[in-house]
Scaffold this motif. Structure first.
Motif, mmCIF file in Angstrom:
data_model
loop_
_atom_site.group_PDB
_atom_site.id
_atom_site.type_symbol
_atom_site.label_atom_id
_atom_site.label_comp_id
_atom_site.label_asym_id
_atom_site.label_seq_id
_atom_site.Cartn_x
_atom_site.Cartn_y
_atom_site.Cartn_z
ATOM 1 N N LEU A 124 10.921 1.447 18.448
ATOM 2 C CA LEU A 124 10.701 1.403 16.998
ATOM 3 C C LEU A 124 11.796 2.168 16.260
ATOM 4 O O LEU A 124 12.395 1.659 15.296
ATOM 5 N N THR A 125 12.044 3.384 16.698
ATOM 6 C CA THR A 125 13.058 4.207 16.040
ATOM 7 C C THR A 125 14.419 3.523 16.079
ATOM 8 O O THR A 125 15.144 3.475 15.084
ATOM 9 N N GLU A 126 14.735 2.998 17.238
ATOM 10 C CA GLU A 126 16.031 2.349 17.412
ATOM 11 C C GLU A 126 16.196 1.155 16.477
ATOM 12 O O GLU A 126 17.184 1.042 15.756
ATOM 13 N N SER A 127 15.206 0.291 16.487
ATOM 14 C CA SER A 127 15.253 -0.887 15.618
ATOM 15 C C SER A 127 15.360 -0.470 14.151
ATOM 16 O O SER A 127 16.142 -1.042 13.386
ATOM 17 N N ALA A 128 14.559 0.510 13.788
ATOM 18 C CA ALA A 128 14.547 0.966 12.401
ATOM 19 C C ALA A 128 15.913 1.498 11.996
ATOM 20 O O ALA A 128 16.486 1.062 10.987
ATOM 21 N N LEU A 129 16.449 2.427 12.767
ATOM 22 C CA LEU A 129 17.738 3.031 12.436
ATOM 23 C C LEU A 129 18.832 1.981 12.348
ATOM 24 O O LEU A 129 19.692 2.023 11.455
ATOM 25 N N ILE A 135 11.237 -4.411 10.773
ATOM 26 C CA ILE A 135 11.391 -3.414 11.834
ATOM 27 C C ILE A 135 10.517 -3.753 13.031
ATOM 28 O O ILE A 135 10.979 -3.758 14.176
ATOM 29 N N VAL A 136 9.252 -4.043 12.752
ATOM 30 C CA VAL A 136 8.339 -4.311 13.865
ATOM 31 C C VAL A 136 8.676 -5.630 14.555
ATOM 32 O O VAL A 136 8.473 -5.772 15.764
ATOM 33 N N ALA A 137 9.214 -6.573 13.780
ATOM 34 C CA ALA A 137 9.640 -7.829 14.398
ATOM 35 C C ALA A 137 10.766 -7.556 15.387
ATOM 36 O O ALA A 137 10.764 -8.072 16.508
ATOM 37 N N ALA A 138 11.702 -6.707 14.977
ATOM 38 C CA ALA A 138 12.825 -6.369 15.848
ATOM 39 C C ALA A 138 12.368 -5.604 17.078
ATOM 40 O O ALA A 138 12.933 -5.740 18.160
ATOM 41 N N ALA A 139 11.330 -4.776 16.903
ATOM 42 C CA ALA A 139 10.858 -3.963 18.023
ATOM 43 C C ALA A 139 9.838 -4.712 18.875
ATOM 44 O O ALA A 139 9.524 -4.290 19.991
ATOM 45 N N PHE A 196 3.087 0.189 14.293
ATOM 46 C CA PHE A 196 4.079 1.059 13.655
ATOM 47 C C PHE A 196 3.411 2.289 13.066
ATOM 48 O O PHE A 196 3.833 3.421 13.305
ATOM 49 N N PHE A 197 2.332 2.051 12.327
ATOM 50 C CA PHE A 197 1.672 3.157 11.640
ATOM 51 C C PHE A 197 0.817 3.999 12.564
ATOM 52 O O PHE A 197 0.234 4.995 12.141
#
Lengths: 203, 203
Positions: free
Chosen positions: B20-25, B41-45, B52-53
Motif C-alpha cells: 500500500l505504502t509503495e503504491s501510494a508513494l 491506490i488500492v487498485a494499484a496495490a 486501506f483504512f
DNA sequence: CACCGCGTGACACTCAGTGTCAATGCGCCT
DNA sequence: AGGCGCATTGACACTGAGTGTCACGCGGTG
C-alpha cells in the motif's frame, strides 16, 4: 446612503462571516469538533451550506482563519522595531502581539485555544499557520540583519525559536485555564532562548 | 516451516502495508496529493478500499505514518545518552536519528519530504507529528535534569529548539535537492542554539 | 425601464472515512 | 481428519466534506 466608505456589500460580507464564525465557535465549543456538522453550523447562522464554503475553505478554516491576520500583525510589528534593538528584544515584541490578543479577550480566546490544542485536525492546521508566521518572521529577521535566509540558517532558527517560546507559553496558559500570566511566561521563555538569539554564534 | 519468529500473520500484514505504502508513494509523487484517489491506490496495490483504512487512518497517514517510529527512536536515543552529557549534545544525537534515516535512503526520502513540504495537508499533519516528538523529548529532557515539564519551561523549550533546528535543516536539505550535507547543517544549527540549551538561564 | 453584476440557494456529484456483515483462510484442539 | 475459533478481508451502504453549475433576486446604473 450616508457614507459608504466601505461598500455596503463589504459590510454585508463581514456580517455573514461573523455570523458564521460565531455560530461555529459556539457549537464547536459545546459539542466538540467531530460532533458538529457544517449543516448544523449553517442552520444556526441562517445561510446555505454552499455559502459557508464561499467564506471558508474548509471546516478547519472557520476556527483558524483569524490567525492569518495575527501573522501579518506580528511581522509588521517586527518590521517596525528599531534596527539597533537586539534580535531577541525585537522578536519578543513581535511575539507579544498574538499573546496580547489572547489577553484582551481571554474568555473567548481560551475557548478557541482549548478547542484547537485538543483537536488533532485543528492543531495540525494551527501549526501549519505558524509555519507561515515563521516564514514571515524569517525574511524580516534576515532583512534586519542583512542576512539571506536562503544561505544563512540563523534567521530561520531565530524565528523558529521565538515561535517555540510562543507555543510553550500558549500551552501553559491554556493548561492553567488562563491563570498564569502570558506576558510573564513569555519573558521567562525569552530569558532562556535569548542567549542563542543574541549570542556570538548568531550574528 | 523454517522459523516463524514473527507469526506469519504478522509478515502478511507487513506485506500488505508495504504494498500500500509503495503504491501510494509512487502515485502521489507523480500525480500530486490531490491528483490521486484512494481507489487508485488500492487498485494499484490490489486490495479493497476498506482494507486501506484498516491499515491507515487517513489518506495523509499513508505518507506520514512512518514518522511515529522515528519519534520513538529519537526519544530512545535521548534516553540512552549519558546523563553527564550536555543537553545540547544529547539532543543533537537524538535529532540526528531522523536525519540519518534520510541520508541512508536519500533518493526515496527526498521524494517523500518534497511531497510533504509542498502539500499543505501533509505538511500540517507532519507538524502535528513533530509536536508529538517534542512532547516525548520534553519529558525525556525533564527526566534527565530532574525538572518537571509542567512547572518548568526549559524542557519544552529545549525540545522545541532542537526540533526547530531539525526543521530548518530538513527544509534546507530538501530545497537543495539533497546537495547539502544534513549532518553538517545540523552541527551548524546546533552551534546557534546551544548557548540557549546549555546557557546559565537554562539549568 | 431595462440592464448588469454580484452574492446566494438549490442541486448534483466526487471523494474521504466508517459501520456492518458475510465469506474466507489459518492455527489449534480433540 | 474434522470441527472450532480467531483474524483478515471484500462488499455494500451510508454520512459528511468539499466543488461545479445554474438559475434566481437584489442593488446600482445608463
Amino acid at each position: 446612503m450616508s457614507r459608504p466608505e466601505v461598500s455596503m456589500a463589504e459590510r454585508k460580507r463581514r456580517l455573514v462571516s461573523d455570523e458564521l464564525t460565531e455560530s461555529a465557535l459556539q457549537l464547536l465549543a459545546v459539542k466538540g469538533y467531530d460532533g458538529v456538522t457544517i449543516d448544523e453550523i449553517v442552520a444556526a447562522a441562517g445561510v446555505s451550506r454552499r455559502t459557508f464554503f464561499r467564506y471558508f475553505a474548509s471546516k478547519e478554516d472557520v476556527v483558524v482563519q483569524f490567525l492569518v491576520d495575527m501573522g501579518s500583525d506580528m511581522r509588521a510589528e517586527l518590521a517596525e522595531r528599531p534596527v539597533d534593538e537586539s534580535t531577541s528584544q525585537a522578536l519578543l515584541h513581535a511575539v507579544r502581539i498574538p499573546l496580547h490578543a489572547c489577553a484582551v479577550d481571554s474568555e473567548r480566546a481560551l475557548r478557541v485555544v482549548r478547542l484547537i490544542l485538543r483537536t488533532p485536525a485543528l492543531h495540525a492546521r494551527f501549526l501549519e499557520r505558524q509555519a507561515h508566521w515563521r516564514d514571515g518572521l524569517t525574511t524580516q529577521v534576515g532583512q534586519r540583519l542583512g542576512l539571506a535566509p536562503e544561505t544563512e540558517l540563523y534567521p530561520g532558527l531565530a524565528a523558529g525559536m521565538a515561535l517555540t517560546a510562543f507555543d510553550a507559553v500558549l500551552r501553559r496558559w491554556c493548561d492553567s485555564d488562563g491563570a498564569e500570566d502570558p506576558a510573564a511566561l513569555l519573558d521567562e521563555a525569552f530569558a532562556v532562548i535569548a542567549p542563542a538569539l543574541d549570542g556570538a554564534a548568531g550574528r
